[in-house]
Enzyme design. Structure first.
Site, PDB file in Angstrom:
ATOM      1  N   GLY A 273     -12.242  -7.707 -14.704  1.00 44.38           N
ATOM      2  CA  GLY A 273     -10.780  -7.707 -14.603  1.00 44.38           C
ATOM      3  C   GLY A 273     -10.376  -6.243 -14.431  1.00 44.38           C
TER       4      GLY A 273
ATOM      5  NE  ARG B  41     -16.880  -5.772  -9.857  1.00 45.33           N
ATOM      6  CZ  ARG B  41     -16.234  -6.814 -10.391  1.00 45.33           C
ATOM      7  NH1 ARG B  41     -16.090  -6.915 -11.705  1.00 45.33           N
ATOM      8  NH2 ARG B  41     -15.734  -7.768  -9.622  1.00 45.33           N
TER       9      ARG B  41
ATOM     10  CG  ASP C 273      -9.158  -7.517  -8.812  1.00 46.92           C
ATOM     11  OD1 ASP C 273      -8.763  -8.678  -8.658  1.00 46.92           O
ATOM     12  OD2 ASP C 273      -9.938  -7.170  -9.716  1.00 46.92           O
TER      13      ASP C 273
ATOM     14  CG  ASN D 269      -6.485 -11.972  -7.921  1.00 52.38           C
ATOM     15  OD1 ASN D 269      -6.763 -11.159  -8.811  1.00 52.38           O
ATOM     16  ND2 ASN D 269      -6.372 -13.259  -8.180  1.00 52.38           N
ATOM     17  CE  LYS D 270     -13.259 -12.697  -8.822  1.00 49.24           C
ATOM     18  NZ  LYS D 270     -14.406 -11.854  -8.414  1.00 49.24           N
TER      19      LYS D 270
HETATM   20  O1  MRU Z   1     -14.565 -10.045 -10.464  1.00 48.78           O
HETATM   21  P1  MRU Z   1     -13.560 -10.006 -11.580  1.00 48.78           P
HETATM   22  O2  MRU Z   1     -13.778 -11.071 -12.598  1.00 48.78           O
HETATM   23  O3  MRU Z   1     -13.457  -8.625 -12.174  1.00 48.78           O
HETATM   24  O4  MRU Z   1     -12.172 -10.310 -10.858  1.00 48.78           O
HETATM   25  C1  MRU Z   1     -11.003 -10.327 -11.634  1.00 48.78           C
HETATM   26  C2  MRU Z   1      -9.796 -10.765 -10.910  1.00 48.78           C
HETATM   27  O5  MRU Z   1      -9.801 -11.010  -9.729  1.00 48.78           O
HETATM   28  C3  MRU Z   1      -8.528 -10.793 -11.711  1.00 48.78           C
HETATM   29  O6  MRU Z   1      -7.682 -11.784 -11.224  1.00 48.78           O
HETATM   30  C4  MRU Z   1      -7.843  -9.449 -11.569  1.00 48.78           C
HETATM   31  O7  MRU Z   1      -8.685  -8.403 -11.953  1.00 48.78           O
HETATM   32  C5  MRU Z   1      -6.582  -9.370 -12.319  1.00 48.78           C
HETATM   33  S1  MRU Z   1      -6.907  -9.005 -13.982  1.00 48.78           S
HETATM   34  C6  MRU Z   1      -5.570  -8.773 -14.912  1.00 48.78           C
END
Ligand code: MRU
Length: 358
Positions: free
Chosen positions: A56, A98, A246, A256-257
C-alpha cells in the site's frame, strides 16, 4: 505492537529509541496469522517491501523512511559528507523496490532533505533527527487518513452498497486507510451499508486484507471475484465505488491496483460514481498524465503459481502488471486530506495540492 482485536490497526511502528526496531504486521500471513515482523536492518525492510509483507503506497513510504534510519544509524562515517553519501545510497536502494508507489519516493526525498538540512549538527544529532522525521511521516499519514475519512464519509450512503478493489485500508497506510477511511468514518457515525470487496487477483489483497479488516471493524462485507463486479453492479445495485491510488498524475489520472481501470469502466457503464481517496503525498505533479506513470511488473509466478499451487502450464508466457491507470474522466472525485477535487482536471488538482505537490 498491540494485536488485540479491538486495538486500532497500526501496521507499522518504530519501537524504542535509535537502537530500536521497526515492527510491522506481516501482511503475507493474513488472514491466517496475525503476526508482526521485527526489522532491525535495512535489508529486512527492503525484502518486506518487495514481497509485500508491508504494502500500500502510504505504508510503503512510512516503512522506507524507517528503513533509512536502520540503514544509517550505525554507519561509521568519517565526516558529514560521507554520512550524507550513505543516506543517498540507502535511499537509492529502497527506491528500487516498488516503482509505482509515489509515497515511497516522496518519503525518501523527505529523509534526504532532513539529513541535508541539518548543516550545523554532528552526525549523532542528524541520526536522531532522521528518526524523528520517520516518526513524523508515520504520524502525519495517520492524520491525513483521518481527515480523508471525515471529508469523504458523506459519499457513503446509509443503507446502501459500496464496491472497492484491492486494499486501501489501515493496512495500506499508517492507520485508518484512504478508501476504507470513508467507510470506517461512516460506520462510526452509525451508517449501515454493505461493502462488495473484489478479491483482487493475483495476490488477493481484497480477500486476504480488505475483507479481514472490514469484518474486524464490524462492517458488512460481501466478497466477490474480480470478474463478478459487472454482474453485481447490474443485478444487486452498487451506489458508489471507492478505491485508493498509488500515484496520481497532475491531470488526475490515477494508478491503482491492476483491475481498477476495468472497475471504473464498469462503473461508468452502470452510471455509478467512481471516487478515488488519496493523501496529497500520492500526487506526482512532475508527471503530466497517467501515460508517464511507471507501472511495476511482477513475477510470472504470481499468475502461474499463486500461493504455491501451479494453476497454469509451468512455462506459459505471462504479462503481470501490478497496476493500471484510470483516466481522470472516469473519476467523479478525488478525496484528499485537503478537500475534495471535483471535477477532476489539471486545474482543480493544482488548486488542491499546489503546483509542486506535497
Ligand atoms: O501492490 P499493493 O498491494 O501495494 O497495491 C496497493 C494498492 O493498489 C492500493 O490500492 C493503494 O496503494 C492505495 S493504499 C491506501
Amino acid at each position: 505492537m498491540n494485536l488485540a482485536n479491538d486495538a486500532p490497526l497500526r501496521p507499522i511502528d518504530w519501537i524504542g529509541g535509535l537502537d530500536g526496531y521497526v515492527d510491522l504486521i506481516d501482511q503475507t500471513l493474513l488472514p491466517v496469522e496475525f503476526k508482526c515482523l521485527e526489522c532491525r536492518d535495512v535489508e529486512t525492510i527492503h525484502d518486506a517491501i518487495c514481497r509485500l509483507a508491508v504494502r500500500g503506497a502510504p505504508a510503503i513510504g512510512v516503512a522506507a523512511a524507517m528503513g533509512v534510519v536502520l540503514g544509517v544509524r550505525w554507519v561509521d562515517a568519517a565526516n558529514r559528507d560521507a554520512f550524507l553519501g550513505q543516506v543517498d545510497r540507502v535511499c537509492d536502494y529502497l527506491g528500487g523496490t516498488r516503482p509505482t508507489a509515489r509515497n515511497l519516493f516522496w518519503a525518501l526525498d523527505r529523509m534526504r532533505n532532513c539529513a541535508r538540512s541539518r548543516g550545523d549538527e554532528n552526525i549523532g544529532e542528524v541520526r536522531a533527527a532522521l528518526l524523528t522525521e520517520a516518526r513524523a511521516i508515520r504520524d502525519e499519514d495517520a492524520a491525513m487518513c483521518r481527515a480523508i475519512g471525515d471529508t469523504g464519509q458523506s459519499l457513503i450512503p446509509d443503507g446502501g452498497a459500496v464496491l472497492t478493489h484491492c486494499n486501501a485500508g489501515a493496512l495500506a497506510t499508517a492507520e485508518y486507510g484512504t478508501a476504507l477511511a470513508l467507510m470506517y468514518r461512516a460506520h462510526e457515525l452509525g451508517k449501515r451499508f454493505t461493502v462488495y470487496v473484489d478479491e483482487t487477483r493475483p495476490l488477493l489483497q481484497g480477500s486476504r486484507l480488505t475483507a479481514w479488516e472490514l469484518r474486524r471493524a464490524g462492517i458488512d462485507v460481501v466478497l466477490i471475484c474480480d470478474n463478478m463486479a459487472g454482474h453485481v453492479m447490474r443485478t444487486r445495485g452498487v451506489d458508489v465505488v471507492v478505491t485508493g491510488a498509488d500515484r496520481i498524475a497532475a491531470n488526475g489520472d490515477a494508478a491503482n491496483k491492476i483491475g481498477t481501470y476495468g472497475v471504473a469502466v464498469l462503473a461508468k457503464a452502470h452510471g455509478i460514481p467512481f471516487h478515488v481517496a488519496a493523501p496529497s503525498t500520492t500526487f506526482d505533479m512532475g508527471i503530466v498524465t497517467g501515460a508517464d506513470i511507471p507501472i511495476e511488473e511482477r513475477s510470472p509466478d504470481e499468475i502461474r503459481r499463486g500461493f504455491g499451487a501451479l494453476t497454469a502450464p509451468e512455462d506459459v508466457p505471462t504479462y503481470c502488471p501490478a497496476f493500471d491507470v484510470t483516466p481522470a474522466d472516469l473519476i467523479r472525485s478525488i478525496i484528499t486530506e485537503r478537500g475534495i477535487i471535483e471535477p477532476v482536471s489539471s486545474r482543480t488538482v493544482a488548486d488542491c495540492v499546489g503546483a509542486a505537490g506535497a
